[in-house]
Scaffold this active site. Sequence first.
Site, PDB file in Angstrom:
ATOM      1  N   GLU A 284     -45.362  43.688  44.056  1.00 29.15           N
ATOM      2  CA  GLU A 284     -45.097  42.278  43.771  1.00 29.15           C
ATOM      3  C   GLU A 284     -44.442  41.595  44.972  1.00 29.15           C
ATOM      4  OE1 GLU A 284     -46.265  40.743  41.144  1.00 29.15           O
ATOM      5  OE2 GLU A 284     -47.080  42.641  40.463  1.00 29.15           O
ATOM      6  N   TRP A 287     -47.131  40.816  47.216  1.00 23.80           N
ATOM      7  CA  TRP A 287     -47.887  39.635  46.772  1.00 23.80           C
ATOM      8  C   TRP A 287     -47.260  38.360  47.317  1.00 23.80           C
ATOM      9  CZ3 TRP A 287     -52.400  38.155  44.998  1.00 23.80           C
ATOM     10  CH2 TRP A 287     -53.245  39.133  44.468  1.00 23.80           C
ATOM     11  N   TRP A 315     -63.890  18.780  36.549  1.00 24.12           N
ATOM     12  CA  TRP A 315     -62.656  18.809  35.758  1.00 24.12           C
ATOM     13  C   TRP A 315     -62.623  17.615  34.821  1.00 24.12           C
ATOM     14  CZ3 TRP A 315     -60.483  23.309  36.337  1.00 24.12           C
ATOM     15  CH2 TRP A 315     -60.551  23.982  37.564  1.00 24.12           C
ATOM     16  N   ASN A 350     -44.123  35.999  33.875  1.00 29.11           N
ATOM     17  CA  ASN A 350     -45.357  35.948  34.647  1.00 29.11           C
ATOM     18  C   ASN A 350     -46.610  36.148  33.801  1.00 29.11           C
ATOM     19  OD1 ASN A 350     -46.838  35.806  37.155  1.00 29.11           O
ATOM     20  ND2 ASN A 350     -47.266  37.979  36.812  1.00 29.11           N
ATOM     21  N   TRP A 368     -56.389  22.419  38.245  1.00 30.89           N
ATOM     22  CA  TRP A 368     -55.236  23.272  38.499  1.00 30.89           C
ATOM     23  C   TRP A 368     -54.098  22.538  39.185  1.00 30.89           C
ATOM     24  CZ3 TRP A 368     -54.058  23.484  43.654  1.00 30.89           C
ATOM     25  CH2 TRP A 368     -55.091  23.214  44.557  1.00 30.89           C
ATOM     26  N   TRP A 391     -51.989  29.263  40.973  1.00 23.93           N
ATOM     27  CA  TRP A 391     -52.807  28.274  40.267  1.00 23.93           C
ATOM     28  C   TRP A 391     -54.263  28.343  40.687  1.00 23.93           C
ATOM     29  CZ3 TRP A 391     -52.448  26.074  35.853  1.00 23.93           C
ATOM     30  CH2 TRP A 391     -51.195  26.011  35.253  1.00 23.93           C
TER      31      TRP A 391
END
Length: 483
Positions: A284, A287, A315, A350, A368, A391
Site C-alpha cells: 500500500e 501504491w 457521462w 478504502n 469521476w 477515481w
Amino acid sequence: MPNVSLVWLRHDLRLCDNPALHDAAQQGAVVPVFVWDPDGEAPWQPGGAHRWWLHKSLQSLRSDLEAAGSRLILREGPAEQALLDCAESVGATHLHWNQRYEPTLAAQAQTVADALNAAGCTPVFHETQLLHDPEGVETTSGGPYHVYTPFWKKVTGHDLLRTDAPPLGAPDLSGTVPDAWPDSTSVHDLRLHPKHHDGTDWTGGLADTWTPGEAAAHERLQYTLNHVIADYETERDRPDHDGTSRLSPYLHHGEISPLQVWQAVTDWADANDAHEEAKPYLQELVWREFAYHMVHHYPTIPDETYRDKFKDFAWTDDAEALQRWQQGQTGYPIVDAGMRQLRETGWMHNRVRMIVGSFLTKDLLIHWYHGERWFWDHLVDGNLANNAMGWQWSAGSGADAQPFFRIFNPVSQGERHDPNGDYVRRWVPELRDLPTSDLHAPWEASTRTLRKAGITLGDTYPKPIVDHSQARDAAMAAYDEVR
DNA sequence: GAGCCCTTGTG
DNA sequence: ACAAGGGCT
C-alpha cells in the site's frame, strides 16, 4: 550574527526525519516558516477537511518547535512574497524545503526558487515525500511504468527504495537561534476552520475521530504495528473493524514520513519473522509511490481523463443524483454508510471508497471528476495523486484500471465485507433494527419486517435511487461505446 | 514477437 | 466460466 536559514514547511509538519529542517539546523540558525497560500495551489486549493487538520497540525507543530527552543513563523501568501519578506527581515542566506511531486506544488516551489534566487537567498531542496525519485524508476526499455505490479517488482527488487539509511532524528534547533524573529500571525488568524456547503459546522466528527500532530502519528504507527499489520491482508477489507493503519492523513500532512513507516514495518517484520504478513501493507505504501510516479509523469491526471478513449464517454449530468450520493441518500446502505462516514469523519474505509466510486461512475454514470472533487473537499487524507488515481481507476479510465465490466454490486459487497452489518448500523442508524439478512437490501425486506424495524421506504430511508441490475446493463452499454 | 500477467469482481 | 486489451519482460 549567526548564519540564518529559512525552512519552508509545507506537507512536512514534523521535526523528526525532516531533511530540510535537519540540514538547515546543521548550518546555523533556523527560522521555520509556514505560509498559508491556498491560491498558490490552484486549482487544487486545500479542501475543508484538510484545512481543519492543518489548523490542528500547525498548533501541534508550533508547540513542538517551541518545546525544542524554536518557533513557527506563520504567514499568508503569496508564498514567494511571504518568504522573501522573512528572508530579508532575518538576513537569511538559504531557504530549505522538501520537494513535492504534486504538479501544483512543484510549480509553486519553482516560483519561490526564482524569487529567492533573485534576492540572493539560495534555495536548497530535499527529498522526503517519497521512498524513491519518480525519475529514477524506469521500465527496461526506458520510460515510466503504467502498471502497478511491474513497478512494485522493480522498486523492491532493485533496491530502488530509499530505505538503506535510517530516518533522521529530531534536529537541534536551540543551539543557534536568530538574533530576531520575523513577524508571525496566529494559527487562528489563518481562518482554516471549515463549514459544510450548507453552512453547518462539521468539525465535531473530525475532532471526535482524529488527533493530528507528530506525536499522534507515532502513536498510531505503534498501534498499527501492535494490532493491524499481522492480519492486515484480510482485516483491511472489513470496514466494520479497525483493521487499517489510518496513517494516511498523517502521511498526507507529513507528520510522519513514508521512510519512518517503511522502516518501522520492516523492523517489525524482522523482529517477528513476519515478512509475508507485512507485505500487503508495504504494498500500500508503494501504491502511494506509484500514484505520485504517475502524477509526476502525467501531471494532467487530476484534471483530465487518462485514457484517450474515455474522452468521449457519455457521462450523465444528474445534479440530483450527485447530491443524493454526496449526502448518503442513495438507498443503498453500504454506499450511504460510506458517504456519511466521510462527511462526518473526513475519512472513508478504502473498501467502501471503491464501492461508492463504482456506484457513482457505473451505477449513476456520473463523471469521476465530481467524485474526486467531493473527496478532495472532505478527506483529511485527500492527496492529489492518490485521489486522482483512485477515481480514474474506479471509472475505468485510469492507468492499470479495473476492467470496465467489473461493476461492484453494492449489495453483495455489503454482505461480503460488512457481514454482521455493524458498519451500516453505525452510519445509517435508521436501519439499525433491520435483521442483518435484510440490512444491505432493505427494499427486499417484507412489509412486516420493515414495519417492525420502524422503516418506511421513501420516508425514513430512501428507496434505491437506481435499480442496480438495470444500471449495470446501462453501464455496460455505455462502456461498450468507448471500448 | 511471444508469452505472461494483470489490487481489491460478478451472475 | 466469464470478461478485453495492453503493459511489460
